[in-house]
Scaffold this motif. Structure first.
Motif: not given
Lengths: 298, 298, 298, 298, 298, 298
Positions: E168-177, E233-234, E236
């Motif tokens: 879940r949540g935001f991440t620092y780059c795109s295309g992670v999944l 890296t919390p 929510w």
């Protein structure tokens, strides 16, 4: 402190440079990388006028600026040292005095490298409870205990005129003072310092230096842990705030060309005390600098 | 400190003994039972070599060990005192100096009982902001304010040669000094101590003792609450860390046969400061012990 | 301290008055309004007997009471000042000495108004790292830096005999000492104070006062931030607890008719240290008061 | 909550009673003795009107008073239990419902003793993550895990109609549920509770009770440690605040004659969260009580 | 938990291994290296018997031991990974299930290397709010976001049967999944997980795995930051403690051969909550392991 | 979040505006004035890409900027309101959506004034545990409980289409819901909200609004105190983080023209949790905004 952000412009005599770096290898007291953030945060408390020392706007007289933080990755020593030196060199070149905010003590090495590029015959005045002039092994050359070993070996400073003041407490290997002295440095323990007095000790140093350019390196752990709990290696029996202020003020007349205040480690701090005191010491240093530069009214 | 765990073996001169006990009856500052845990935790910061005092591995010279914690239930006084005395007696019997880590001040009584079993003519040197030689009622004989009353009455120590140094501040009943002196003790208030100086005061004590075995009882509340906030009964106006270290170092030449450092109360501490300072004081005490035993190189 | 609640009855010589007020305009260190709550909370640690100063129940000798808190809304200056003055006046009228617990420093103004109603020729003794005698603008007349400006201009105190002791550090505008002196006040910086010594300084003040009624205003920020972190405007280089206690004890013989201890700011405090020290200072002040009133046995 | 202090007067239907006691034998989580102090402190946040539940001044309708704290010494079990029972009995006798604030769970025993004196056929409803109906040894009869064992054995409550709701997590010996059931109690684990739902579970309990007097014992550790960190024995997987409120509100129609909310342990709390929630639950309980007594307007 | 210290002996089925490592490059949330210390410290709260799950001494049934911490220097990735793998391999070789306590998420890579040496066809079950299967650059191959990229590329685990649950949540780059799925992994977001339910999700995974050996990697940041604040890296919106426990318990029947619980970062924790919950989850995992091994009585 | 500083330039769709203001009259929970500082500080944790919601750089798509803090003095209501309105109006005029960071709830009034200047038929959606539509007295018109009373009376919003969602808990006077409804507002208690579900509730609101411009006012105290402890008026039983995120995400399709997130009160916060969650909610709101504006790729 509300300084304008940016690189020094002509006429600027002092520039803050944050160095958010620590080596990242301590098993349980890492975090000096957050020093610049917290020292700046606490600097909100700093005011500009000192009724008896300098009842003028010292920051404006100096044209002081905040040059921001060096962009680096903590823990990546070699890369970071290059970046720190370059950032400091940009300031040194303008003629402004760089005032580094650490970061652990290792950051003094690249800062001294930058200062030594311009200032020949540089002398170090190191206020610290440790000499940070320890021996090293080839695979661990750079850490927060060897910056003055490297500074001496690289010839960045003239060790024979450079002093370590305030040394005290236990340490992790034997022979530390011998090694430090073997590099040429003079060591004044805290017992020596208190016995002679601040003024007398600094007068002797001043005679030795004889007007040469001085790098002032102030490790916040020279203060007692009750005063500055947020440091990397607390050593009980240190200076009170009043003594530290008195010691700094006694440095009048020296030709300080660069300085740093290091080792504020916010995760170990209590309510920002070490960071707050550090920002106060920097303000005192700016007054000292203004006085030494002859900028203060009589 | 990284000491080997276990009971003293032949040749061992010092053994740490944790005493995780407090009486558990204070309405809002209970918790000295956690002192040994936290003092050991903070002892991770302790290093072994002191460049000017003892640039050798003092812990190895002493063959120091950590004998662990006494197994007990805090709050159950009678049972715990039996266990504490037995654990300390096991150490005393080996010839090693037991170094108790409290626990509240009450733990000194069973520790003195163990020491007195072996050492005839035992004398107490009690560094504390309170005399802990208060009167008691029959149903409240043992608490953290009566251990020296009991020690005198049981004849564990020779009260007429035993001193309480550092006494200051307010207390909960009147006549405390009269009662203490009535038991035979000498009381040096902190004002007396500062007026005479540490060296002179200790020299007088040393003359009185004349080589007899000494039980050193160091209550961490002799330090100012700004230095050691985590104590049971804070008393403002106490020693700085530097003064405390100087006082301890001045005890050179005494025949210290047992000691304890008590009253670190972690729930009231700030960032482990009192525990950290306590572990430092224990390290200083080990250097003192090594020096007094003639183990240090010239 | 376990004082009986209520207004002073005949024979009562001292009454605590909580003043839970601050101006509420500081951008990041607001909260002295909670001072009375926390000082009372920490006063649980206070004990009544001092073996060497006053080995009697001083609080009973004084018939001291706790008159509770002034009912007010923090941040509403004009309304609050009326209420504070009225509450203090009720105490002053009974002949008891009101002992205000701030609240920020601004609360001293309505407290001085109440004292001045009864005591002609009132003199102020202000122990603080700031003079709080700054210039003001018409729309910001009352804040925590102008109470002594107003006190002088309103003629509440005789400025020419009133002293500010302990002044130090940086401030937000220039000309502060000139302004303070221009109102008639005498300023003793902390450097002056330490150079002359406490006894000598207070003796000079005592000569100046010549028996007139004194309002004692004690700002907790005269202590070093390492000792009293929970204040509004921390200023490094302040008094230790021991020095503060010594300074207060040196005020013997003065005719103190009202006092306040202000500026404990609990949200910035560490483990209640400033509040705890403040409650200790109040207890010391009560002993001083009892001594000055001749209530202590010889 | 701003309740008037004092014992219940005629017409008073509810009285708060602080029980500042814990057994004092836990090696590292002692401190529930400070529960009443902190719950009252946090009750400053409590307001009186609930727009949808009870848009009236419930505290006034109940004539609720705060009967203060029982005077006792924590850690001295036998003596304290006598005092707690006596203090509660004074309230019970007036007809008011006593609402105990613990203190550790052991305080429910003397409170149940007081309630059982007057209310025959008393039934317990115990909301807790532990049954506190453990076996004991003769020398450790009273602690915070045996109060319901003793209550059953003394016949204070009718165990066969008494329930423990919310039980979960690990425990220090085996056979706990067997022992609890062996005493006659019914145990509803948290998994059972969530499967059936709150309303259905309480309805079954209500049927069993059939109008008899109920002692409501609410251990704050039934909440998840993320919600109420300041408890003696945290057990992960507990109720959210919303679930706890819903569970309490579902107790409508019961004839609750006494209650307690225990186990807030301030030294382990975070920012007063457990104490704050406890004071909220007490306010909810007062609304429930007013509703059950028919005091609320339709 | 009071486990015996030492390496697994014959008959031992589970061994704790502390991995006090983090990469040390985060600018402001470094400190997972202290995870093992704090998780062990909080494990003092863990008890052995679970009335409804396993009312037996599970730790004894498993012969569980605590194999201590891997000796390493945090921040020195390559050297540390070799040491971690070796230490885990020593446990794996004995047949015991290693249970790593991180450390940041990067430590799973050397732990998986050790497990994969023995267990062919290893499958990963990764419970985390991030997939940690991010792309990397050559000079930053190993960090706390790439361990599953490396695990897949090295063939340590069969990515096509390995799942990431709880993302879940935001991440620092795109295309992670896309990157994660491109490596063969299956991703179950927290929204997916809650929609399907825990039992159904795990049943599908179990079908996929079909009895092959499973490496369970549990990142504590799968919990909501309100439950486990002390993570690197919390994110929510995470699991409650109850949900996490339910999810873990649902893993019954899997052939778990190694596991780790990582990312407790004590400097960011609140009152040890994340560490406490982590130690609880490990205890739950030990019960699960005992059940899966058929060691529990019916 | 690393947003560029400055006023919105053409093409900018969203601008952060810090409002460091609280009324300063609460006796013990003042400090929301520090909200912007701490929310920005915690926003360092925010990352830009959301794999399932918006795997693009949303902040760049929006051209979002940080317009800094309004220059004001906390506690000076009238002056501050003028400044807040002016600062927000400057943003509104550019066409960017202003996103206020409070500050206490009172700041929504000047922000709504600015929005209403441009957007006719403005409707409020107020997510809060209180309606903040309380009655007032003439001398206390503006505080943190009356902003929606004033907004209705000034005609800034169309009360008959404006909703308060999430209302719960106790309050300081009776008749609050009647007063709120009397102004025309619709009130959805948290019980209503949970019964109907988020999607259904928002769908009804959306129907009512019918495309008109919406002011979204999000009071962080709608979260449970265990999730967001640092608020002014904690109310137990609130939303979890997951519920709050779900509720926010359900607002898709609304024409939100201005918003604020208020009531983070750092002095009452725990480890920055409320501030951290607030910065997360703002990031979610920016994604929502981008989606509603049709900026996201399909």
């Amino acid at each position: 402190m509300g300084l304008p952000a940016g690189l020094p412009q002509p006429g600027c005599r002092a520039a803050i440079l944050g160095v958010p770096f620590d080596c990242g290898t301590h098993p349980f007291r890492v975090g000096a990388r957050q020093g610049p953030l917290e020292v700046r945060r606490e600097s909100r408390l700093i005011r500009r006028y000192h009724p008896s020392l300098a009842d003028v706007d010292v920051l404006s007289l100096l044209g002081a600026v905040d040059a921001g933080d060096v962009a680096l990755v903590p823990g990546r020593i070699d890369d970071a040292f290059v970046r720190i030196e370059a950032a400091a060199a940009r300031i040194v070149k303008t003629g402004a005095v760089p005032i580094g905010i650490g970061g652990d003590g290792s950051v003094s090495l690249p800062l001294m490298r930058a200062a030594a590029r311009k200032h020949k015959g540089l002398v170090a005045l190191h206020i610290d409870s440790h000499t940070d002039a320890y021996p090293y092994t080839p695979d661990d050359r750079y850490n927060a205990a060897t910056q003055f070993t490297n500074a001496a070996q690289e010839g960045l400073v003239d060790a024979s005129s450079s002093w370590h003041i305030g040394v005290r407490g236990f340490t992790y290997c034997s022979g530390v003072l011998e090694h430090t002295r073997g590099l040429g440095f003079r060591v004044i323990t805290i017992e020596d310092l208190l016995r002679r007095g601040f003024a007398q000790t600094v007068a002797e140093f001043s005679d030795t230096v004889a007007g040469r350019p001085v790098y002032l390196c102030w490790d916040m752990d020279v203060f007692d842990p009750s005063v500055a709990p947020g440091v990397c290696t607390p050593a009980w029996g240190g200076l009170t705030a009043r003594e530290g202020i008195e010691l700094l003020r006694s440095l009048s007349g020296l030709n300080i060309v660069a300085m740093d205040f290091n080792t504020v480690s916010p995760p170990q701090d209590v309510n920002g005390m070490a960071a707050q005191l550090c920002s106060h010491m920097i303000m005192e240093a700016l007054v000292l600098l203004a006085a030494n530069l002859g900028l203060l009214p009589d």
